[in-house]
Design an enzyme around this catalytic site. Structure first.
Site, PDB file in Angstrom:
ATOM      1  CE  LYS A  35      -0.617 -22.927  71.725  1.00 26.28           C
ATOM      2  NZ  LYS A  35      -0.597 -22.837  70.418  1.00 26.28           N
ATOM      3  NE  ARG A  92     -11.392 -16.144  66.521  1.00 26.60           N
ATOM      4  CZ  ARG A  92     -10.604 -16.792  67.328  1.00 26.60           C
ATOM      5  NH1 ARG A  92     -10.949 -17.971  67.734  1.00 26.60           N
ATOM      6  NH2 ARG A  92      -9.471 -16.281  67.758  1.00 26.60           N
TER       7      ARG A  92
END
Ligand code: PNS
Length: 178
Positions: free
Chosen positions: A57, A106
């Site tokens: 991207k 996380r």
């Protein structure tokens, strides 16, 4: 692989130096990344923060900008260096003779993707071990994507990224204001 002496263990004189690679896109680096770098540099002899150059991207910051920010923020950490890589991570790890790939986990939602990546990397290069570390709880919801989004929509990013990154974010959006 370089060897370092371990004077306190006379029967096991030498221990290989452990080089770890902490890869990512770091677009931009967050306080969660910094937390992981601090943990990694305490565990391993050397840590290379490796920025992926072939992002699919459109990035917010250029690779050079991301490297410069990472280098500035980690410049007091003597065993940390910043580099770039393209292609397969395991090829880069092999090239650097790294024993470890360091990744942060996380929330539970990270786990599946990270497990898939770690197992695939292990299949590609069994000699390189992926080590997962958990960042400080307060960073467990933090991601570069969220930082970019909050910032673009005018929200505060203070405390989410190092001050230098916060300043660079402002400079990127408002280049006319010094
Ligand atoms: O923290 P990020 O941005 O999600 O990092 C992802 C990264 C750079 C670690 C991953 O995309 C990667 O290793 N890319 C290199 C290409 C590769 O080796 N792919 C196979 C891994 S299964």
């Amino acid at each position: 692989m370089a060897l370092r002496s371990r004077p306190s263990a006379p029967t096991d004189k030498y221990m290989p130096e452990i080089l770890a690679i902490y890869p990512g896109s770091f677009d931009p680096m967050t306080n969660g990344h910094l937390d992981l770098i601090e943990r990694g540099c305490r565990l391993f002899d050397r840590l290379i923060v490796a920025v992926l150059t072939n992002l699919e991207k459109e990035p917010f910051f250029t690779v050079a900008e991301r490297v410069e920010m990472l280098a500035a923020v980690t410049n007091k950490m003597e065993n940390v260096s910043v580099d770039t890589f393209s292609g397969l991570l395991v090829d880069y790890a092999r090239f650097k003779q790294a024993a470890v790939i360091l990744r942060g986990v996380r929330a539970f939602s990270d786990y599946e993707y990270e497990l898939q990546m770690a197992l695939m990397n292990r299949k590609l290069e069994p000699k390189v071990e992926t080590v997962f570390l958990m960042p400080q709880e307060e960073y467990s919801y933090l991601s570069s994507r969220m930082v970019r989004e909050i910032f673009k929509l005018g929200g505060p990013v203070k405390g989410l990224v190092p001050p230098l990154v916060e300043e660079r974010l402002h400079r990127k959006l408002f280049p006319q204001v010094s």
